[in-house]
Motif scaffolding. Structure first.
Motif, PDB file in Angstrom:
ATOM      1  N   MET A   1       0.776  -1.153  -0.002  1.00  0.00           N
ATOM      2  CA  MET A   1      -0.130   0.094  -0.051  1.00  0.00           C
ATOM      3  C   MET A   1       0.981   1.153  -0.121  1.00  0.00           C
ATOM      4  O   MET A   1       1.968   1.354   0.701  1.00  0.00           O
ATOM      5  CB  MET A   1      -1.146  -0.213   1.264  1.00  0.00           C
ATOM      6  N   VAL A   2       0.424   2.294  -0.876  1.00  0.00           N
ATOM      7  CA  VAL A   2       1.016   3.417  -0.895  1.00  0.00           C
ATOM      8  C   VAL A   2       0.815   4.386   0.480  1.00  0.00           C
ATOM      9  O   VAL A   2      -0.492   4.377   0.587  1.00  0.00           O
ATOM     10  CB  VAL A   2       0.692   4.372  -1.910  1.00  0.00           C
ATOM     11  N   ASN A   3       1.780   4.619   1.365  1.00  0.00           N
ATOM     12  CA  ASN A   3       1.013   5.210   2.514  1.00  0.00           C
ATOM     13  C   ASN A   3       0.905   6.871   2.400  1.00  0.00           C
ATOM     14  O   ASN A   3       0.327   7.411   3.252  1.00  0.00           O
ATOM     15  CB  ASN A   3       2.363   5.247   3.691  1.00  0.00           C
ATOM     16  N   ASP A   4       1.526   7.536   1.495  1.00  0.00           N
ATOM     17  CA  ASP A   4       1.504   8.810   1.092  1.00  0.00           C
ATOM     18  C   ASP A   4       0.298   9.026   0.605  1.00  0.00           C
ATOM     19  O   ASP A   4      -0.619   8.301  -0.047  1.00  0.00           O
ATOM     20  CB  ASP A   4       2.513   9.601   0.788  1.00  0.00           C
ATOM     21  N   LYS A   5       0.068  10.212   0.157  1.00  0.00           N
ATOM     22  CA  LYS A   5      -1.088  10.586  -0.773  1.00  0.00           C
ATOM     23  C   LYS A   5      -0.917  10.087  -2.157  1.00  0.00           C
ATOM     24  O   LYS A   5       0.149  10.153  -2.713  1.00  0.00           O
ATOM     25  CB  LYS A   5      -1.005  12.124  -0.861  1.00  0.00           C
ATOM     26  N   VAL A   6      -1.978   9.284  -2.579  1.00  0.00           N
ATOM     27  CA  VAL A   6      -2.032   8.566  -3.852  1.00  0.00           C
ATOM     28  C   VAL A   6      -2.060   9.694  -4.893  1.00  0.00           C
ATOM     29  O   VAL A   6      -3.199  10.538  -5.073  1.00  0.00           O
ATOM     30  CB  VAL A   6      -3.151   7.444  -3.935  1.00  0.00           C
ATOM     31  N   ARG A   7      -1.188   9.737  -5.855  1.00  0.00           N
ATOM     32  CA  ARG A   7      -1.387  10.427  -6.856  1.00  0.00           C
ATOM     33  C   ARG A   7      -1.283   9.800  -8.374  1.00  0.00           C
ATOM     34  O   ARG A   7      -0.973   8.513  -8.254  1.00  0.00           O
ATOM     35  CB  ARG A   7      -0.117  11.520  -7.026  1.00  0.00           C
ATOM     36  N   VAL A   8      -1.698  10.748  -9.299  1.00  0.00           N
ATOM     37  CA  VAL A   8      -1.769   9.933 -10.598  1.00  0.00           C
ATOM     38  C   VAL A   8      -0.561   9.049 -11.150  1.00  0.00           C
ATOM     39  O   VAL A   8      -0.988   7.801 -11.325  1.00  0.00           O
ATOM     40  CB  VAL A   8      -2.006  10.823 -11.796  1.00  0.00           C
ATOM     41  N   PRO A   9       0.643   9.351 -10.887  1.00  0.00           N
ATOM     42  CA  PRO A   9       1.871   8.331 -11.364  1.00  0.00           C
ATOM     43  C   PRO A   9       1.828   7.025 -10.523  1.00  0.00           C
ATOM     44  O   PRO A   9       2.479   6.154 -10.565  1.00  0.00           O
ATOM     45  CB  PRO A   9       3.142   9.396 -11.022  1.00  0.00           C
ATOM     46  N   ASP A  10       1.554   7.088  -9.104  1.00  0.00           N
ATOM     47  CA  ASP A  10       1.627   5.965  -8.181  1.00  0.00           C
ATOM     48  C   ASP A  10       0.906   4.843  -8.932  1.00  0.00           C
ATOM     49  O   ASP A  10       1.216   3.765  -8.616  1.00  0.00           O
ATOM     50  CB  ASP A  10       0.913   6.366  -6.867  1.00  0.00           C
ATOM     51  N   LEU A  11      -0.062   4.991  -9.678  1.00  0.00           N
ATOM     52  CA  LEU A  11      -1.154   3.718 -10.250  1.00  0.00           C
ATOM     53  C   LEU A  11      -0.079   2.943 -11.100  1.00  0.00           C
ATOM     54  O   LEU A  11      -0.078   1.933 -11.177  1.00  0.00           O
ATOM     55  CB  LEU A  11      -2.306   4.344 -10.830  1.00  0.00           C
ATOM     56  N   ALA A  12       0.725   3.880 -11.940  1.00  0.00           N
ATOM     57  CA  ALA A  12       1.742   3.030 -12.771  1.00  0.00           C
ATOM     58  C   ALA A  12       2.652   2.356 -11.828  1.00  0.00           C
ATOM     59  O   ALA A  12       3.115   1.249 -12.378  1.00  0.00           O
ATOM     60  CB  ALA A  12       2.205   4.075 -13.651  1.00  0.00           C
ATOM     61  N   ARG A  13       3.175   2.988 -10.984  1.00  0.00           N
ATOM     62  CA  ARG A  13       4.408   2.430 -10.190  1.00  0.00           C
ATOM     63  C   ARG A  13       3.458   1.126  -9.243  1.00  0.00           C
ATOM     64  O   ARG A  13       4.348   0.081  -9.260  1.00  0.00           O
ATOM     65  CB  ARG A  13       4.700   3.319  -8.800  1.00  0.00           C
ATOM     66  N   MET A  14       2.335   1.092  -8.892  1.00  0.00           N
ATOM     67  CA  MET A  14       1.522   0.102  -8.316  1.00  0.00           C
ATOM     68  C   MET A  14       1.399  -1.177  -9.346  1.00  0.00           C
ATOM     69  O   MET A  14       1.815  -2.336  -9.027  1.00  0.00           O
ATOM     70  CB  MET A  14       0.294   0.156  -7.943  1.00  0.00           C
ATOM     71  N   LYS A  15       1.295  -0.767 -10.811  1.00  0.00           N
ATOM     72  CA  LYS A  15       1.195  -1.769 -11.666  1.00  0.00           C
ATOM     73  C   LYS A  15       2.704  -2.540 -11.875  1.00  0.00           C
ATOM     74  O   LYS A  15       2.756  -3.781 -11.881  1.00  0.00           O
ATOM     75  CB  LYS A  15       0.695  -1.304 -13.014  1.00  0.00           C
ATOM     76  N   ALA A  16       3.520  -1.643 -11.828  1.00  0.00           N
ATOM     77  CA  ALA A  16       4.966  -2.311 -11.865  1.00  0.00           C
ATOM     78  C   ALA A  16       5.358  -3.133 -10.881  1.00  0.00           C
ATOM     79  O   ALA A  16       6.073  -4.036 -11.037  1.00  0.00           O
ATOM     80  CB  ALA A  16       6.064  -0.922 -12.148  1.00  0.00           C
ATOM     81  N   ALA A  17       4.905  -2.686  -9.522  1.00  0.00           N
ATOM     82  CA  ALA A  17       5.256  -3.358  -8.527  1.00  0.00           C
ATOM     83  C   ALA A  17       4.348  -4.802  -8.073  1.00  0.00           C
ATOM     84  O   ALA A  17       4.534  -5.377  -7.406  1.00  0.00           O
ATOM     85  CB  ALA A  17       5.236  -2.483  -7.383  1.00  0.00           C
ATOM     86  N   ARG A  18       3.328  -4.593  -9.022  1.00  0.00           N
ATOM     87  CA  ARG A  18       2.305  -5.612  -8.870  1.00  0.00           C
ATOM     88  C   ARG A  18       1.640  -5.609  -7.819  1.00  0.00           C
ATOM     89  O   ARG A  18       1.160  -6.522  -7.091  1.00  0.00           O
ATOM     90  CB  ARG A  18       2.927  -7.045  -8.967  1.00  0.00           C
ATOM     91  N   THR A  19       1.134  -4.245  -7.432  1.00  0.00           N
ATOM     92  CA  THR A  19       0.618  -4.097  -6.161  1.00  0.00           C
ATOM     93  C   THR A  19      -0.841  -3.828  -6.741  1.00  0.00           C
ATOM     94  O   THR A  19      -1.287  -2.919  -7.437  1.00  0.00           O
ATOM     95  CB  THR A  19       1.075  -2.784  -5.463  1.00  0.00           C
ATOM     96  N   PRO A  20      -1.888  -4.705  -6.145  1.00  0.00           N
ATOM     97  CA  PRO A  20      -3.332  -4.368  -6.517  1.00  0.00           C
ATOM     98  C   PRO A  20      -3.738  -3.100  -6.195  1.00  0.00           C
ATOM     99  O   PRO A  20      -3.668  -2.723  -5.056  1.00  0.00           O
ATOM    100  CB  PRO A  20      -4.167  -5.711  -6.150  1.00  0.00           C
ATOM    101  N   ILE A  21      -4.573  -2.500  -6.906  1.00  0.00           N
ATOM    102  CA  ILE A  21      -5.034  -1.127  -6.838  1.00  0.00           C
ATOM    103  C   ILE A  21      -6.529  -1.306  -6.529  1.00  0.00           C
ATOM    104  O   ILE A  21      -7.420  -1.804  -6.924  1.00  0.00           O
ATOM    105  CB  ILE A  21      -5.168  -0.365  -8.200  1.00  0.00           C
ATOM    106  N   ALA A  22      -6.706  -0.498  -5.285  1.00  0.00           N
ATOM    107  CA  ALA A  22      -8.209  -1.000  -4.624  1.00  0.00           C
ATOM    108  C   ALA A  22      -9.140   0.378  -4.920  1.00  0.00           C
ATOM    109  O   ALA A  22      -8.715   1.504  -4.584  1.00  0.00           O
ATOM    110  CB  ALA A  22      -8.251  -1.225  -3.285  1.00  0.00           C
TER     111      ALA A  22
END
Ligand code: KIV
Length: 282
Positions: A1-22
């Protein structure tokens, strides 16, 4: 989970890290706050509000002003989640200029951080122009509720049997067109799980599924389906994690009974004549 404020570029980082987006829909302050505090990544003010909040039988009547009204409430309730607002029917399809102006209002007046619109290849130019003026766009293909009349109902898309030959390939082309136009993510709604997996594997941007199986980079549901806030119908793809309809209905029935029996208000709910006697502390 991203702990700080989620911003637009974080979603790409989450895909790269295979962290599912809720992602969940929210339409007002208290639920935005509850979901945000629970750790949701993305809050969507969806035009589904036409059906689940306003009681209409489709999303088509929802206006831009209504979405802005709800976006403001959600923005006040969230601290961490990314806030995405839907462009409702006929607020972006008429011309690119119309889309720019109305998407701009969702950002400027509502406080959304990104907009979502429905459509693939036909919306590519609109997406490109929005992205050119730095309005982040989430795409949405498959079962697109604003196309309810063309689809003949809210029907699963991309099935050779139901939607005709070439429908699978068309959805793949739509997904790639949305990505190439510059969208930062893509909702896949109501499509077979293997097709969603193929799109997810081929797309560089994160896919967020609803009724599209487990292979997507994230999942989104309408909050009423998650909380059991719908009276009867729960779509096959949704999972109710609570039954707030039943809880609210039982609470209302208890209140009505207690009022009728004069059991409410009791002494502890009543102000006395002098300070401190049954009164709330000031
Ligand atoms: O309007 C909405 O809530 C949506 C989601 C279901 C993706 O578009």
């Amino acid at each position: 989970m991203v702990n700080d404020k989620v911003r637009v570029p974080d979603l790409a980082r989450m895909k790269a890290a295979r962290t599912p987006i809720a992602m969940l829909t929210a339409y007002d302050y208290p639920f935005a706050r509850i979901f945000d505090q629970a750790g949701i990544d993305v809050l969507l003010i969806g035009d589904s509000l036409g059906m689940v909040v306003q009681g209409a039988d489709s999303t088509l009547p929802v206006t831009l002003g209504e979405i802005i009204y709800h976006v403001k409430m959600v923005v006040r309730g969230r601290q961490r989640a990314l806030v995405v607002a839907d462009l409702p029917f006929l607020t972006y399809q008429v011309s690119v200029e119309q889309a720019l102006r109305n998407a701009g209002r969702l950002i400027k007046e509502g406080g959304a951080e990104a907009v979502k619109l429905e459509g693939g290849i036909t919306m590519a130019e609109t997406i490109r122009r929005l992205v050119d003026i730095d309005i982040p766009v989430m795409g949405h293909i498959g079962l697109t509720p604003q196309s309810v009349h063309r689809m003949g109902g809210h029907r699963v898309q991309g099935r050779q049997s139901g939607n005709g030959p070439g429908c699978r390939e068309r959805l793949l082309e739509d997904a790639l067109a949305v990505e190439q136009a510059g969208a930062f993510s893509l909702v896949l709604e109501g499509i077979p799980a293997e097709l969603a997996r193929e799109i997810t594997d081929r797309a560089a941007i994160p896919t967020i599924g609803i009724g599209a199986g487990a292979a997507c980079d994230g999942q989104v549901l309408v909050m009423h389906d998650v909380l059991g806030l719908s009276e009867a119908f729960v779509p096959r793809f949704a999972k109710p994690y609570a039954n707030l309809w039943q809880d609210a209905s039982a609470a209302a029935a208890s209140y009505i009974r207690e009022v009728r029996e004069r059991a409410f208000p009791a002494a502890e709910h009543t102000y006395g004549a002098s300070r401190g006697k049954g009164a709330r502390p000031s």
